[in-house]
Design a protein around this motif. Structure first.
Motif, mmCIF file in Angstrom:
data_model
loop_
_atom_site.group_PDB
_atom_site.id
_atom_site.type_symbol
_atom_site.label_atom_id
_atom_site.label_comp_id
_atom_site.label_asym_id
_atom_site.label_seq_id
_atom_site.Cartn_x
_atom_site.Cartn_y
_atom_site.Cartn_z
ATOM 1 N N VAL A 85 0.853 -1.187 0.000
ATOM 2 C CA VAL A 85 0.000 0.000 0.000
ATOM 3 C C VAL A 85 0.891 1.240 0.000
ATOM 4 O O VAL A 85 1.760 1.390 0.866
ATOM 5 C CB VAL A 85 -0.928 0.020 1.230
ATOM 6 C CG1 VAL A 85 -1.835 1.240 1.186
ATOM 7 C CG2 VAL A 85 -1.756 -1.264 1.294
ATOM 8 N N THR A 86 0.669 2.106 -0.962
ATOM 9 C CA THR A 86 1.454 3.338 -1.082
ATOM 10 C C THR A 86 0.543 4.545 -0.903
ATOM 11 O O THR A 86 -0.504 4.646 -1.565
ATOM 12 C CB THR A 86 2.144 3.426 -2.458
ATOM 13 O OG1 THR A 86 2.958 2.272 -2.660
ATOM 14 C CG2 THR A 86 3.008 4.677 -2.557
ATOM 15 N N ALA A 87 0.928 5.465 -0.007
ATOM 16 C CA ALA A 87 0.161 6.697 0.202
ATOM 17 C C ALA A 87 0.454 7.661 -0.945
ATOM 18 O O ALA A 87 1.619 7.974 -1.216
ATOM 19 C CB ALA A 87 0.526 7.323 1.540
ATOM 20 N N VAL A 97 -5.183 7.847 5.709
ATOM 21 C CA VAL A 97 -4.528 6.628 5.234
ATOM 22 C C VAL A 97 -4.691 5.506 6.258
ATOM 23 O O VAL A 97 -4.904 4.342 5.899
ATOM 24 C CB VAL A 97 -3.042 6.892 4.942
ATOM 25 C CG1 VAL A 97 -2.322 5.585 4.570
ATOM 26 C CG2 VAL A 97 -2.892 7.909 3.815
ATOM 27 N N HIS A 98 -4.604 5.860 7.541
ATOM 28 C CA HIS A 98 -4.779 4.857 8.585
ATOM 29 C C HIS A 98 -6.167 4.223 8.494
ATOM 30 O O HIS A 98 -6.317 2.987 8.582
ATOM 31 C CB HIS A 98 -4.567 5.497 9.963
ATOM 32 C CG HIS A 98 -4.648 4.507 11.086
ATOM 33 N ND1 HIS A 98 -5.844 4.066 11.604
ATOM 34 C CD2 HIS A 98 -3.673 3.867 11.801
ATOM 35 C CE1 HIS A 98 -5.616 3.197 12.575
ATOM 36 N NE2 HIS A 98 -4.299 3.062 12.713
ATOM 37 N N GLU A 99 -7.188 5.025 8.310
ATOM 38 C CA GLU A 99 -8.548 4.506 8.216
ATOM 39 C C GLU A 99 -8.728 3.662 6.951
ATOM 40 O O GLU A 99 -9.347 2.588 6.982
ATOM 41 C CB GLU A 99 -9.539 5.659 8.227
ATOM 42 C CG GLU A 99 -9.606 6.391 9.552
ATOM 43 C CD GLU A 99 -10.548 7.581 9.499
ATOM 44 O OE1 GLU A 99 -11.039 7.896 8.386
ATOM 45 O OE2 GLU A 99 -10.792 8.209 10.559
ATOM 46 N N LEU A 168 -4.754 6.132 -2.081
ATOM 47 C CA LEU A 168 -3.878 4.968 -1.987
ATOM 48 C C LEU A 168 -3.643 4.312 -3.349
ATOM 49 O O LEU A 168 -4.497 4.382 -4.238
ATOM 50 C CB LEU A 168 -4.479 3.913 -1.041
ATOM 51 C CG LEU A 168 -4.704 4.288 0.423
ATOM 52 C CD1 LEU A 168 -5.373 3.122 1.135
ATOM 53 C CD2 LEU A 168 -3.397 4.661 1.099
ATOM 54 N N LYS A 169 -2.511 3.667 -3.442
ATOM 55 C CA LYS A 169 -2.217 2.784 -4.560
ATOM 56 C C LYS A 169 -1.907 1.409 -3.975
ATOM 57 O O LYS A 169 -1.035 1.289 -3.114
ATOM 58 C CB LYS A 169 -1.017 3.286 -5.373
ATOM 59 C CG LYS A 169 -0.635 2.349 -6.518
ATOM 60 C CD LYS A 169 0.574 2.868 -7.282
ATOM 61 C CE LYS A 169 0.957 1.923 -8.413
ATOM 62 N NZ LYS A 169 2.172 2.395 -9.141
#
Length: 278
Positions: A85-87, A97-99, A168-169
């Motif tokens: 997972v990339t931000a 991003v955490h959620e 996200l990616k």
């Protein structure tokens, strides 16, 4: 040609008698060969789907025994599916991003074939599951089933979880996913290679034999060897597992040996006699 054949002395060896019988009953032999090829093809088609995939495992080794303990005692095992997972902006520690990462982990774990899934966000932000720059994190999951079953399921899960949005990616990896992708490319390349090899081999045989029917007959022998071998494997897979690598060996060796043994024909007789009798 017939006068020359009739003038030859009757064969005395066993192989000579067999050859004489095949010549005398050539139409029966051709019909029987075609029928046998059709029957073998029916069994061969079913064999391909029964071949199994495998992992890098050594039965009886410490790692194998540990995997069995994990499976039998805790109903889990090594992580064979990994999501990277990339931000897209900021870091993986941001609230959004955490959620999203936590939701993605829960979504993956809810899949029927996934036993469990953990991630950077559900493991108290473990440093081993994040990149040094804080922009990437891992989701680790274990899928139940054999290598064949897991990779079949991954053919649907992988496209589903390969995604990208403004936040996200997500990219899919892991041992089974890598081998699944490699296997797909290998099958495509193998078919492409066969489409090149058969015409090329036919052209070379045509140059050597200088007869279209002999070149086609040689390719036919190789094709029959491949089909018959796959048909024979249908009986083997009924009692034990057979790796998909058997398919590659069957196709390669069947064609190669079929051609090699057919090449004995012109060299088993004098060059002049061969040209006159063909």
């Amino acid at each position: 040609m017939r006068d020359k054949m009739n003038s030859n002395a009757a064969p005395k060896t066993t192989l000579g008698k067999i050859g004489q019988f095949i010549v005398n009953a050539r139409w029966f032999v051709i019909a029987a060969a075609i029928l046998l090829t059709i029957v073998s093809a029916i069994f061969a088609v079913g064999t391909v789907g029964q071949l199994t995939l495998s992992r890098f495992e050594v039965p009886g080794s410490e790692s194998d025994r540990a995997s069995q303990v994990l499976a039998n005692t805790f109903d889990t095992g090594n992580s064979n599916l990994i999501l990277l997972v990339t931000a897209k902006s900021g870091t993986i520690d941001s609230r959004e991003v955490h959620e999203a990462g936590t939701a993605l982990t829960n979504e993956l774990e809810a899949e029927e074939t996934v036993v469990h899934a953990d991630s950077y966000w559900t493991r108290d932000r473990s440093s081993t599951l994040r990149s040094e720059d804080g922009r990437q994190a891992l989701i680790l999951a274990h899928m139940k089933g054999s290598a064949t079953e897991v990779r079949q399921e991954l053919s649907e899960l992988s496209p589903k979880f390969t995604r990208e949005d403004d936040l996200l990616k997500v990219e899919v990896g892991g041992q089974d996913e890598i081998f699944r992708q490699v296997g797909e490319f290998a099958r495509q390349d193998f078919v492409r290679a066969e489409l090149i090899i058969f015409p090329a081999v036919f052209f070379m045989l045509l140059i050597m034999f200088r007869r279209v029917r002999l070149a086609l007959l040689t390719l036919g022998v190789g094709l029959f060897a491949m089909i018959a071998t796959l048909a024979g494997l249908s009986g083997v897979v009924a009692f034990t597992e057979v790796s998909t690598f058997a398919l590659n060996l069957t196709l390669v060796m069947g064609l190669a040996l079929g051609i090699d043994y057919s090449l004995f024909i012109p060299f088993s007789r004098g060059a002049g006699e061969w040209q006159e009798s063909v």
